[in-house]
Design an enzyme around this catalytic site. Structure first.
Site, PDB file in Angstrom:
ATOM      1  N   ARG A  84       0.826  -1.211   0.000  1.00  0.00           N
ATOM      2  CA  ARG A  84       0.000   0.000   0.000  1.00  0.00           C
ATOM      3  C   ARG A  84       0.859   1.260   0.000  1.00  0.00           C
ATOM      4  NH1 ARG A  84      -3.323  -0.377   5.309  1.00  0.00           N
ATOM      5  NH2 ARG A  84      -1.288  -1.151   5.986  1.00  0.00           N
ATOM      6  N   LYS A  93       3.755   2.929   7.848  1.00  0.00           N
ATOM      7  CA  LYS A  93       4.280   2.300   9.049  1.00  0.00           C
ATOM      8  C   LYS A  93       5.521   3.061   9.532  1.00  0.00           C
ATOM      9  CE  LYS A  93       1.292  -1.136   8.824  1.00  0.00           C
ATOM     10  NZ  LYS A  93       1.732  -2.521   8.591  1.00  0.00           N
ATOM     11  N   HIS A 100       0.832   4.072  16.134  1.00  0.00           N
ATOM     12  CA  HIS A 100       0.402   3.058  17.112  1.00  0.00           C
ATOM     13  C   HIS A 100       1.221   3.183  18.402  1.00  0.00           C
ATOM     14  CE1 HIS A 100      -1.987   1.351  13.917  1.00  0.00           C
ATOM     15  NE2 HIS A 100      -0.920   1.121  13.183  1.00  0.00           N
ATOM     16  N   ARG A 102     -12.453  10.529  12.673  1.00  0.00           N
ATOM     17  CA  ARG A 102     -11.302  10.420  11.789  1.00  0.00           C
ATOM     18  C   ARG A 102     -11.686  10.787  10.359  1.00  0.00           C
ATOM     19  NH1 ARG A 102      -8.769   4.579  12.794  1.00  0.00           N
ATOM     20  NH2 ARG A 102      -7.221   5.409  11.340  1.00  0.00           N
ATOM     21  N   PHE A 129      -8.035   3.357   6.697  1.00  0.00           N
ATOM     22  CA  PHE A 129      -8.133   2.160   5.862  1.00  0.00           C
ATOM     23  C   PHE A 129      -9.228   1.229   6.375  1.00  0.00           C
ATOM     24  CE2 PHE A 129      -3.765   3.291   4.661  1.00  0.00           C
ATOM     25  CZ  PHE A 129      -3.771   3.013   3.297  1.00  0.00           C
ATOM     26  N   ASP A 151     -23.210  -2.262  17.967  1.00  0.00           N
ATOM     27  CA  ASP A 151     -22.346  -1.105  18.124  1.00  0.00           C
ATOM     28  C   ASP A 151     -22.350  -0.694  19.595  1.00  0.00           C
ATOM     29  OD1 ASP A 151     -21.357   1.916  17.421  1.00  0.00           O
ATOM     30  OD2 ASP A 151     -20.860   0.504  15.824  1.00  0.00           O
ATOM     31  N   VAL A 164     -10.174  -7.479  13.593  1.00  0.00           N
ATOM     32  CA  VAL A 164      -9.757  -6.449  12.656  1.00  0.00           C
ATOM     33  C   VAL A 164      -8.973  -5.358  13.378  1.00  0.00           C
ATOM     34  CG1 VAL A 164     -10.594  -4.670  11.063  1.00  0.00           C
ATOM     35  CG2 VAL A 164     -11.684  -6.931  11.114  1.00  0.00           C
ATOM     36  N   CYS A 222      -6.997  -5.459  16.151  1.00  0.00           N
ATOM     37  CA  CYS A 222      -5.622  -5.867  16.502  1.00  0.00           C
ATOM     38  C   CYS A 222      -4.984  -4.941  17.536  1.00  0.00           C
ATOM     39  CB  CYS A 222      -4.741  -5.947  15.254  1.00  0.00           C
ATOM     40  SG  CYS A 222      -5.040  -7.380  14.215  1.00  0.00           S
ATOM     41  N   ASP A 223      -5.669  -4.694  18.633  1.00  0.00           N
ATOM     42  CA  ASP A 223      -5.116  -3.891  19.727  1.00  0.00           C
ATOM     43  C   ASP A 223      -4.447  -4.779  20.770  1.00  0.00           C
ATOM     44  OD1 ASP A 223      -5.369  -1.228  19.171  1.00  0.00           O
ATOM     45  OD2 ASP A 223      -7.372  -1.038  20.010  1.00  0.00           O
ATOM     46  N   ASP A 250      -2.498  -7.577  11.190  1.00  0.00           N
ATOM     47  CA  ASP A 250      -2.510  -6.140  11.443  1.00  0.00           C
ATOM     48  C   ASP A 250      -2.341  -5.284  10.194  1.00  0.00           C
ATOM     49  OD1 ASP A 250       0.167  -6.512  10.914  1.00  0.00           O
ATOM     50  OD2 ASP A 250       0.865  -5.927  12.914  1.00  0.00           O
TER      51      ASP A 250
END
Length: 348
Positions: A19, A78, A96, A131, A135, A208, A258, A260-261, A297
């Site tokens: 990407r 990244k 992150h 935000r 992505f 939600d 999705v 991934c914390d 991730d």
């Protein structure tokens, strides 16, 4: 905020990352507006360097971003490679680093050492706190698609980059009676997940904030597939616990995280300690009854062109604002960065 003289697009060094936050067509618009755009060569980017040259960008060797002019904005996705341990420019990427993630302090120390600034894309928000670039849609789409394929026994490793028609063709197989639950269903990731499930013909329950305020754990476990698409900014009630994983009567067999914390205090799925990857996308958490985990991730990288085009299109007006001082959203990013530095210093 200081005036910028140009944008320097780094190559990405993370594995399986094709990407880019800026595609050639949008780079051409910046150049036409008088912005100097420098692009590093990359053997992996989904868009070849020649397309950026045709857009009017200057192309340079990879990993030369430390040579950017002092007021250039260094743009990536990244964390930069360790070609230079200290970061002295203004950098735009996903850090992150603000929610207790394991690598956060080390990254912030790189900025302290170089007196640079992180403008974290995750904290690029409007006046209401929403935000403006993400992505998320494609992360949710791919995360749900992989979960469906795993439930059908059709997920083949190692994973490779695809186009959306290729992925959708795999999803449109015979229905297997699965029921999916999407948590965080109203956000970008949740919307993408629901779209993929619709393509696959898998009924989806949408939860939600209201539905997770008082979590119905029995209802959650009565689905075959769980998609966690929640963007959490503070700790909260876990969606799954170790006791849920070991529960004998559990229907749930596939979890796609999705978000991934995993290393963050905000993690809603504290049932694992390490993400999965393209080589081994699925990890078995429990055998009887089975429970499989997908926690990749960089999910949107599986659809690198589609996800890059959408992201770049959203980022373009923000980059234009950054170049022309109309930068309220970027000022908020910078405030988050300095707050993180203060918190790190106070916690020593």
């Amino acid at each position: 905020m200081a005036t910028s003289t140009g944008i320097w697009l780094r190559r990405e060094t993370a594995p399986n990352e094709q990407r880019t936050p800026l595609v050639p067509g949008d780079a051409a618009e910046l150049v036409a507006g008088g912005v100097r755009v420098t692009v590093e060569e990359s053997a992996h980017r989904a868009f070849p360097a020649v397309e950026y040259e045709m857009a009017g960008c200057r192309v340079v060797p990879g990993d030369t971003w430390p040579d950017a002019l002092p007021n250039d904005v260094v743009l990536g996705l990244k964390e930069p490679s360790f070609a230079s341990s200290a970061l002295s420019h203004r950098h735009v990427f996903f850090g992150h680093a603000y929610k207790g993630q394991g690598g956060g302090p080390g990254l912030l120390r790189r900025f302290t050492a170089g007196e640079g600034t992180l403008l974290d894309l995750e904290y690029l928000t409007d006046d209401t706190g929403h935000r403006v670039v993400a992505f998320g849609y494609w992360a949710g789409y791919v995360g749900a698609a992989l979960a469906v394929l795993q439930h059908r026994g059709q997920l083949i490793a190692p994973l490779t980059e695809l186009t959306r028609p290729e992925l959708d063709g795999r999803l449109r197989g015979s229905a297997d009676g699965a029921r999916a639950l999407v948590v965080g269903a109203l956000g970008r990731s949740g919307q993408g997940a629901r779209e993929a499930l619709a393509v696959a013909g898998v009924p989806a329950t949408a939860w939600d904030i209201a539905e997770t305020r008082d979590l119905d754990r029995e209802a959650l476990l009565d689905h075959d597939i769980l998609i966690n698409a929640v963007f959490a900014t503070e700790p909260g009630t876990p969606f799954l616990t170790a006791a849920d994983v070991a529960r004998p009567g559990r229907r749930l067999t596939v979890v796609s995280d999705v978000t991934c914390d995993v290393t963050s205090a905000c993690n809603r799925l504290p049932i694992y300690q390490q993400v999965t990857d393209w080589a081994e996308p699925v990890r078995r958490l429990h055998d009887v009854p089975p429970l499989d985990l997908i926690s990749i991730d960089n999910l949107p990288s599986l659809l690198p062109r589609e996800s890059s085009v959408a992201f770049s299109h959203s980022l373009l007006p923000q980059l234009t604002a950054l170049m022309s001082r109309r930068a309220a959203v970027w000022n908020r990013c910078e405030e988050h960065f300095h707050h993180a530095l203060r918190m790190m210093t106070s916690n020593k």
